[in-house]
Design an enzyme around this catalytic site. Sequence first.
Site, mmCIF file in Angstrom:
data_model
loop_
_atom_site.group_PDB
_atom_site.id
_atom_site.type_symbol
_atom_site.label_atom_id
_atom_site.label_comp_id
_atom_site.label_asym_id
_atom_site.label_seq_id
_atom_site.Cartn_x
_atom_site.Cartn_y
_atom_site.Cartn_z
ATOM 1 N N LYS A 173 -5.978 1.019 -4.249
ATOM 2 C CA LYS A 173 -5.906 0.090 -3.123
ATOM 3 C C LYS A 173 -6.541 0.745 -1.900
ATOM 4 O O LYS A 173 -6.421 1.957 -1.691
ATOM 5 C CB LYS A 173 -4.433 -0.250 -2.863
ATOM 6 C CG LYS A 173 -4.188 -1.299 -1.782
ATOM 7 C CD LYS A 173 -2.697 -1.573 -1.669
ATOM 8 C CE LYS A 173 -2.355 -2.663 -0.681
ATOM 9 N NZ LYS A 173 -0.895 -2.944 -0.646
ATOM 10 N N SER A 194 0.174 -7.541 -1.081
ATOM 11 C CA SER A 194 -1.129 -7.268 -0.494
ATOM 12 C C SER A 194 -2.085 -6.519 -1.420
ATOM 13 O O SER A 194 -3.277 -6.390 -1.120
ATOM 14 C CB SER A 194 -0.963 -6.458 0.802
ATOM 15 O OG SER A 194 -0.329 -5.211 0.546
ATOM 16 N N SER A 220 4.418 -5.895 -2.331
ATOM 17 C CA SER A 220 2.970 -5.915 -2.490
ATOM 18 C C SER A 220 2.444 -5.360 -3.808
ATOM 19 O O SER A 220 1.251 -5.485 -4.089
ATOM 20 C CB SER A 220 2.306 -5.179 -1.327
ATOM 21 O OG SER A 220 2.440 -5.916 -0.143
#
Length: 453
Positions: free
Chosen positions: A77, A155, A179
């Site tokens: 990420k 996210s 997330s």
Amino acid sequence: MINQRTLASLAVLVQSGKLDPVALVAETLTRIEDHPDRSIFVALTQERAAREAKAASARIKTGRSLGLLDGLPVAWKDLFDLAGSITTAGSVVLAEGSPAAADATVIADLGSAGMVSIGRTNMSEFAFSGLGINPHYGTPRNPRSADVHRIPGGSSSGSAAAVAAGLVPLAIGTDTGGSVRIPAAMTGIVGYKATRGRYAMKGVFPLAQSLDSLGPLCQTVQDAVWADAAMHGLTAPVIRRAEIADLSIVVPETIVFDDAEAEVVAAFEEAIKRLEAAGAKVRRQAFPSFAEIFELTARHGALVTAEAYALHRERLAGPEAERMDPRVVARTRLGEKITVSDYIALLDARDRLIHETIETLKAGELIAHPTLPHVAPPLDPLLADDDLFFKVNARTLRNTSIGNFLDFCGVSIPCGTGAAGMPAGFQLAAPHHQDDRLLSAALAAEASIRGDA
């Protein structure tokens, strides 16, 4: 047909010499570059990946393998520092910053296990949304939706999409309000949120430090166990599979089923029936602490909002705010209204509720409920209507954020499908620092939860 190769299946091929890490990485990069969705990755690290794969190949050929994960690809990420690469946190305002001088600690840890870093994945800007929408780098398509562009969840949107699309077997995300587990549930993969502090946070761009945690997104619980071991410095997993007849599960009757889609509830309940048929003990009870969390938030504001505002206060007061997602700006600015006394009240209440919730559990019990109350919705209506965006975002974060507030660890496992044939997720959770017990139970329960048993 999505090629869903697991870490375990790839490890067999690599360690046996049937698949060279150099060839695996070249194939992985080609898959990514040929994939029609260009918004899953924000950057690839081809030179680094080639170098790391070559080193893994040489080790394995000379009998010096670093272990099960040596030579296998991993994506990160865009919150994790990759040496020589700019960490943008999903935002254009950081895109002109300096490249990271060193790897984040967890990247170094997986590197020590021989894993090959492929690149950085897309995300909600500054990790402040559960939907995965990004106006700067695009919103990844949910790989489980063949026609309508549905959101992947956030996210850690790109991380989930990369695994669900079969581009990489493992991606590492962060989880402040859900997330990791939210996009895992929406895309039909496994997402494990570790207890906060289980892994080193050095080199990870924060959102709210009292809530931030990390975790892997992958195809199976076994893969999560392997990744978990390497992420906190073990040379091999030590977690053993539990006996399903020894599992005790409590299903909350508070909050988590409110306004849930009927198909999601049905998929969850069918999974519960399969677990009971396999020998697990299941009971149900109210959890007043769950409701109190949302009462506290209504009274004092959200803990994540207070800390996100403190982090971005100067940015929001300057010209950079004009270049940010206006919905992220609007949510973050709500933190300006949260006073110091509000913040302290939240922390005090949090400590109390953590202990009260744990005390309501019987010895060894795990909590189970739908990861989300709904399946992945279409993207376009959310882009067109800010009020709908905020409503769906709050609903999406609701169930998972309970675990973050209570500092629980949790794992989302696919349990079937809901509306439009989209995946539904089943969350197992345990009190903080009981990660090994949680993963042991999840290993035992996974086949029943999925309906494979």
